[in-house]
Every structure is written in C-alpha cells, then in structure tokens.
Design a protein around this motif. Structure first.
Motif, PDB file in Angstrom:
ATOM      1  N   UNK A 286     -81.925 -43.259 -13.009  1.00  0.00           N
ATOM      2  CA  UNK A 286     -81.468 -44.561 -13.501  1.00  0.00           C
ATOM      3  C   UNK A 286     -82.500 -45.665 -13.288  1.00  0.00           C
ATOM      4  N   UNK A 287     -83.360 -45.531 -12.289  1.00  0.00           N
ATOM      5  CA  UNK A 287     -84.242 -46.649 -11.931  1.00  0.00           C
ATOM      6  C   UNK A 287     -85.600 -46.551 -12.621  1.00  0.00           C
ATOM      7  N   UNK A 288     -86.056 -47.681 -13.192  1.00  0.00           N
ATOM      8  CA  UNK A 288     -87.398 -47.735 -13.755  1.00  0.00           C
ATOM      9  C   UNK A 288     -88.419 -47.883 -12.640  1.00  0.00           C
ATOM     10  N   UNK A 289     -89.540 -47.177 -12.773  1.00  0.00           N
ATOM     11  CA  UNK A 289     -90.643 -47.425 -11.844  1.00  0.00           C
ATOM     12  C   UNK A 289     -91.799 -48.130 -12.549  1.00  0.00           C
ATOM     13  N   UNK A 290     -91.752 -48.147 -13.903  1.00  0.00           N
ATOM     14  CA  UNK A 290     -92.717 -48.936 -14.682  1.00  0.00           C
ATOM     15  C   UNK A 290     -91.939 -50.018 -15.400  1.00  0.00           C
ATOM     16  N   UNK A 291     -92.414 -51.254 -15.271  1.00  0.00           N
ATOM     17  CA  UNK A 291     -91.643 -52.377 -15.803  1.00  0.00           C
ATOM     18  C   UNK A 291     -92.375 -53.057 -16.960  1.00  0.00           C
ATOM     19  N   UNK A 292     -92.506 -52.354 -18.069  1.00  0.00           N
ATOM     20  CA  UNK A 292     -93.074 -52.975 -19.264  1.00  0.00           C
ATOM     21  C   UNK A 292     -94.542 -53.342 -19.142  1.00  0.00           C
ATOM     22  N   UNK A 293     -95.405 -52.335 -18.919  1.00  0.00           N
ATOM     23  CA  UNK A 293     -96.829 -52.649 -18.777  1.00  0.00           C
ATOM     24  C   UNK A 293     -97.532 -52.665 -20.145  1.00  0.00           C
ATOM     25  N   UNK A 294     -98.501 -53.562 -20.255  1.00  0.00           N
ATOM     26  CA  UNK A 294     -99.326 -53.697 -21.464  1.00  0.00           C
ATOM     27  C   UNK A 294    -100.781 -53.452 -21.070  1.00  0.00           C
ATOM     28  N   UNK A 295    -101.484 -52.625 -21.822  1.00  0.00           N
ATOM     29  CA  UNK A 295    -102.934 -52.520 -21.613  1.00  0.00           C
ATOM     30  C   UNK A 295    -103.577 -51.850 -22.810  1.00  0.00           C
ATOM     31  N   UNK A 296    -104.901 -51.960 -22.892  1.00  0.00           N
ATOM     32  CA  UNK A 296    -105.576 -51.289 -23.997  1.00  0.00           C
ATOM     33  C   UNK A 296    -106.899 -50.695 -23.553  1.00  0.00           C
ATOM     34  N   UNK A 297    -107.350 -49.725 -24.335  1.00  0.00           N
ATOM     35  CA  UNK A 297    -108.600 -49.015 -24.053  1.00  0.00           C
ATOM     36  C   UNK A 297    -109.458 -49.065 -25.316  1.00  0.00           C
ATOM     37  N   UNK A 298    -110.650 -49.636 -25.186  1.00  0.00           N
ATOM     38  CA  UNK A 298    -111.582 -49.680 -26.321  1.00  0.00           C
ATOM     39  C   UNK A 298    -112.306 -48.345 -26.434  1.00  0.00           C
ATOM     40  N   UNK A 299    -112.631 -47.954 -27.672  1.00  0.00           N
ATOM     41  CA  UNK A 299    -113.394 -46.717 -27.874  1.00  0.00           C
ATOM     42  C   UNK A 299    -114.726 -46.796 -27.128  1.00  0.00           C
ATOM     43  N   UNK A 300    -115.058 -45.733 -26.404  1.00  0.00           N
ATOM     44  CA  UNK A 300    -116.334 -45.670 -25.680  1.00  0.00           C
ATOM     45  C   UNK A 300    -116.298 -46.296 -24.301  1.00  0.00           C
ATOM     46  N   UNK A 301    -115.151 -46.856 -23.913  1.00  0.00           N
ATOM     47  CA  UNK A 301    -115.069 -47.560 -22.624  1.00  0.00           C
ATOM     48  C   UNK A 301    -114.628 -46.623 -21.501  1.00  0.00           C
ATOM     49  N   UNK A 302    -114.855 -47.106 -20.269  1.00  0.00           N
ATOM     50  CA  UNK A 302    -114.248 -46.481 -19.090  1.00  0.00           C
ATOM     51  C   UNK A 302    -113.261 -47.509 -18.542  1.00  0.00           C
ATOM     52  N   UNK A 303    -111.986 -47.165 -18.569  1.00  0.00           N
ATOM     53  CA  UNK A 303    -110.937 -48.072 -18.093  1.00  0.00           C
ATOM     54  C   UNK A 303    -110.285 -47.453 -16.858  1.00  0.00           C
ATOM     55  N   UNK A 304    -110.100 -48.263 -15.822  1.00  0.00           N
ATOM     56  CA  UNK A 304    -109.508 -47.769 -14.577  1.00  0.00           C
ATOM     57  C   UNK A 304    -108.124 -48.381 -14.373  1.00  0.00           C
ATOM     58  N   UNK A 305    -107.192 -47.527 -13.936  1.00  0.00           N
ATOM     59  CA  UNK A 305    -105.881 -48.001 -13.474  1.00  0.00           C
ATOM     60  C   UNK A 305    -105.871 -47.786 -11.968  1.00  0.00           C
ATOM     61  N   UNK A 306    -105.818 -48.882 -11.222  1.00  0.00           N
ATOM     62  CA  UNK A 306    -105.894 -48.804  -9.763  1.00  0.00           C
ATOM     63  C   UNK A 306    -104.546 -49.180  -9.156  1.00  0.00           C
ATOM     64  N   UNK A 307    -104.362 -48.783  -7.915  1.00  0.00           N
ATOM     65  CA  UNK A 307    -103.135 -49.174  -7.229  1.00  0.00           C
ATOM     66  C   UNK A 307    -102.875 -48.242  -6.070  1.00  0.00           C
ATOM     67  N   UNK A 308    -102.113 -48.720  -5.116  1.00  0.00           N
ATOM     68  CA  UNK A 308    -101.858 -47.908  -3.927  1.00  0.00           C
ATOM     69  C   UNK A 308    -100.869 -46.784  -4.252  1.00  0.00           C
ATOM     70  N   UNK A 309    -100.672 -45.922  -3.294  1.00  0.00           N
ATOM     71  CA  UNK A 309     -99.779 -44.784  -3.441  1.00  0.00           C
ATOM     72  C   UNK A 309     -98.372 -45.261  -3.812  1.00  0.00           C
ATOM     73  N   UNK A 310     -97.786 -44.672  -4.843  1.00  0.00           N
ATOM     74  CA  UNK A 310     -96.426 -45.023  -5.241  1.00  0.00           C
ATOM     75  C   UNK A 310     -96.328 -46.189  -6.214  1.00  0.00           C
TER      76      UNK A 310
END
Ligand code: ADP
Ligand code: MG
Length: 236
Positions: free
Chosen positions: A15-39
């Motif tokens: 029942x519980x959301x752990x992602x709350x409506x995230x927005x992001x984009x990745x350009x062709x040829x790029x290196x994109x990082x998603x960072x964050x602590x455990x959990x």
C-alpha cells in the motif's frame, strides 16, 4: 537529444509508496548518477523503469512511451538493467551468461560478433569463457554483468551499485570500464550509487534521492563537496 524522460514516477511495495513522483531526464551520450543513502529508493527507480514492478507516471524512452511495455519489450527497445548484486547465473559459464544476455537479439551471427567484441573489451572474460560465473572474483562478475547487459545491444545501460562489495582498487577499475564504455563506445549510462564522491567525479549530471524524492540535482562537478549532498547522506 533527451533519451529518457521520466515524469511523476511513483512506485511502492504493497500500500505504501516509496517513490513520490520523481522527475528526471537522461541526455543521449551522458553519464547520469542517481545518488542516495541506503533505503532512499534508488533500486526501486531502476526496477520501475525496467518494468520489474508496477509504477505510475510517464516514462518516455527514445520517443516511446514505456508504460504499456513489459520488461522484455523494454530490453528489446534498448533499455538494459544490471541489478544490484549483479544478477549473473553462477552455475552457467561466462559464455552461457553472455548468450542469455542476447535473448532479445534474434540474429545468431550478430550475437557471435557481439560476443567477440565484448571479449576483446574484457580480456579477462575471454580467458574464462568456459569457467562457471560463480567461480569468478567480484570484479570479474561485475565485468560479466556489464558484458551480459551489453549483449542486448542497449541504448541506455542502467547499473545498480556497481561498486557494491568491491575493494577500492577494483571499484576504480569498474568505473574506468564504465567511462570507456561511455567515451569509446558511446554508451549512455544511468548509474545508481551510494559512493557519492567517486560517482560525482565521473558523472555529468547527478540527482540525490532522499526518502523517495530528489532533494538536490545538477551538474556533477558542482555537487562535488556540496554541503546539501553531504547532509542528504548523513540524514541531517
Ligand atoms: N521487496 C520489498 N518489499 C517491501 N519493501 C521494500 C522492498 N524492497 C525495498 N523496500 C523498501 O523500499 C524502500 C526503498 O528501497 P530501495 O529502492 O531498495 O532503496 P535503495 O536502493 O536506495 O537502497 C526501503 O524503505 C526498502 O525497505
Ligand atoms: Mg539499492
């Protein structure tokens, strides 16, 4: 060109959301990082993108809406996902693992030439073609996970915590490989990591996730040593 455009992505377990409506984009040829602590929800983002769990929001990948596509269809469209913990088959040989990675590719000749291409890029795998994956070192297993994902001919390679469980010197080697995949083979990368300092040194753009929402984002070089990023990790 924007390769991946994610808007309002929400997902959860039960029942519980752990992602709350995230927005992001990745350009062709790029290196994109998603960072964050455990959990924080990093793995959940990759699982939602690759169709391994239900999610809400919109995912535009190379002009296609991924929402109605199942996981295999997303792989066939060019989205590859190396799961946390690598996901290679320990009882299979190196070569069998690579063959499994090509399951969405029909052309046998193409599979054989791709295999030789990635053996040339990963000579340690070439030396161990007939060895069981479970007997490889941690660094070699991560190389195999990368090569296996590359066998699906991806446009975007998503990699969940490539450094997990590896010694610092091996982690650097894996990051060098990722960098050369980007620079020499033109691969677009979406990397999930807890190791912020190392990742910010090689990514173009980074997003910092905290409890299912992004708190900070921007050019990776601007986030290196940024206080808000550190606070996000310490949970202050
Ligand atoms: N299979 C699952 N069932 C229930 N809760 C889960 C499951 N997997 C992850 N979670 C919870 O979802 C949240 C985000 O987890 P995850 O995406 O794995 O975070 P991260 O990859 O950033 O460490 C955490 O609170 C975690 O406990
Ligand atoms: Mg994770």
């Amino acid at each position: 060109m924007t390769m991946l455009k994610v808007q309002g992505l929400s997902a959860g377990y039960g029942a519980a959301d752990v992602l709350h409506g995230v927005d992001f984009f990745v350009e062709q040829g790029a290196i994109v990082a998603l960072l964050g602590s455990n959990g924080a929800g990093k793995t959940t983002i990759l699982r939602a993108l690759s169709g391994l769990m239900p999610a809400r929001g919109t995912i535009d990948f190379c002009g296609s809406n991924l929402t109605p596509c199942n996981a295999a269809q997303r792989v066939a469209l060019g989205l590859a996902h190396i799961p946390q913990g690598r996901g290679t088959f320990g009882d299979f040989t190196v070569e069998e693992n690579l063959a499994v990675g090509a399951y969405t590719v029909g052309d046998r000749q193409q599979i054989a030439s791709d295999m030789e291409r990635w053996y040339a890029a990963f000579p340690r795998l070439a030396e161990r073609r007939q060895q069981q994956a479970g007997s490889l070192s941690g660094g070699e297993q991560q190389m195999l996970a990368l090569a296996r994902a590359l066998m699906s001919r991806p446009k975007l390679l998503m990699c969940d915590e490539p450094s997990l469980g590896l010694a610092p010197a091996i982690t650097e080697e894996i990051f060098e490989i990722l960098k050369s995949l980007n620079r020499e083979h033109g691969m677009t990368l979406l990397i999930v990591e807890q190791n912020a300092d190392l990742t910010l040194q090689f990514a173009d753009t980074a997003y910092v996730l905290e409890s299912g929402s992004f708190t900070v984002s921007g050019a990776a070089r601007d986030l290196l040593g940024n206080e808000a990023v550190q606070q996000s990790y310490l949970g202050v």
